[in-house]
Design an enzyme around this catalytic site. Structure first.
Site: not given
Ligand code: DX5
Ligand code: ZN
Length: 230
Positions: A12, A39, A70, A37, A183, A72
């Site tokens: 990510s 975000d 992804h 990935h 994730d 959000m």
């Molecule tokens: C959180 C994101 C994740 C995040 C994961 O809302 O969707 O993709 O970057 O990060 P780590 O691996 O540090 O938990």
């Molecule tokens: Zn994510």
């Protein structure tokens, strides 16, 4: 050398150095990443604000591996169209953020991308039941979305087993393949259990970008994750 043939690793870039994002994505591809990935947070669906389609378009020429977007964000449909145009290959969204989940999933596929739903830790797996044939990927959040570097929520393991069973039943009945991605809080200590519970795709942000090799690359940590997943 450890081989975990079925596992896909999706670093990510939320935890990457945004000031050198082109280099960072090239480094993870060179280290064997299967997906980037990406975000997307809107300070509305989640309490944080990150990157949009222009950044996706900017990194696209730097990697050949798929970009796994992804979302959000709420609402989702306008962003689906913009990310498809910006070079995304996979687009996932949270069902609570779309008025018409079936339509949003169809839209992603019509634009030539793989489509998926993301379930928060407290979201029901029943969201999946009426759209299984429209899913290429299911993403289970193992933290509450919004921030990198949080702790893995252990209940995700039971949820993974439930969803793995749903996918297997679907495929046994002749359905299309569906990836199962996790994730949040994934690291070398828990990735073995996560894969054992049925995940085939693991996102890792802080675990990868927080552990650069002496030369600034990420080969050692990516290899360690694959070994721990076996
Ligand atoms: C959180 C994101 C994740 C995040 C994961 O809302 O969707 O993709 O970057 O990060 P780590 O691996 O540090 O938990
Ligand atoms: Zn994510």
């Amino acid at each position: 050398m450890c081989i975990a043939p079925t596992l896909r690793l999706a670093p990510s870039i939320l935890s990457a150095d945004f000031a050198r994002l082109g280099d960072e994505v090239r480094l993870i591809e060179a280290a064997g990443a299967d997906l980037v990935h990406f975000d997307v947070m809107d300070n509305h669906y989640v309490p944080n604000l990150t990157i949009g389609p222009l950044v996706c378009q900017a990194i696209r020429p730097h990697v050949t591996i798929p970009i796994d977007v992804h979302l959000m964000v709420d609402p989702v449909d306008a962003m689906i169209a913009m990310f498809a145009k910006a070079g995304a290959n996979i687009i996932t969204f949270h069902p609570e953020a779309s008025r018409h989940v079936d339509r949003s999933l169809s839209m992603i596929r019509e634009l030539g991308c793989k489509a998926g739903l993301v379930l928060n830790p407290a979201s029901s797996v029943e969201w999946l039941d009426h759209v299984m044939d429209k899913l290429d990927i299911i993403l289970l959040m193992s933290v509450n979305p919004g921030f990198g570097g949080q702790k893995f929520i252990p209940h995700t393991l039971a949820k993974l087993r439930t969803v793995r069973q749903k996918i297997d039943t679907h495929q046994t009945a002749g359905g299309q393949p569906i990836w199962l991605e996790v994730d949040g809080g994934v690291n070398t200590d828990n990735i073995g259990q996560i894969v054992q519970a049925g995940a085939d795709t693991c996102v890792a942000g802080s675990a990868i970008f927080g552990s650069a090799d002496a030369n600034g690359g990420y080969r050692t940590v990516m290899q360690a994750l694959r070994c721990a997943a076996r």
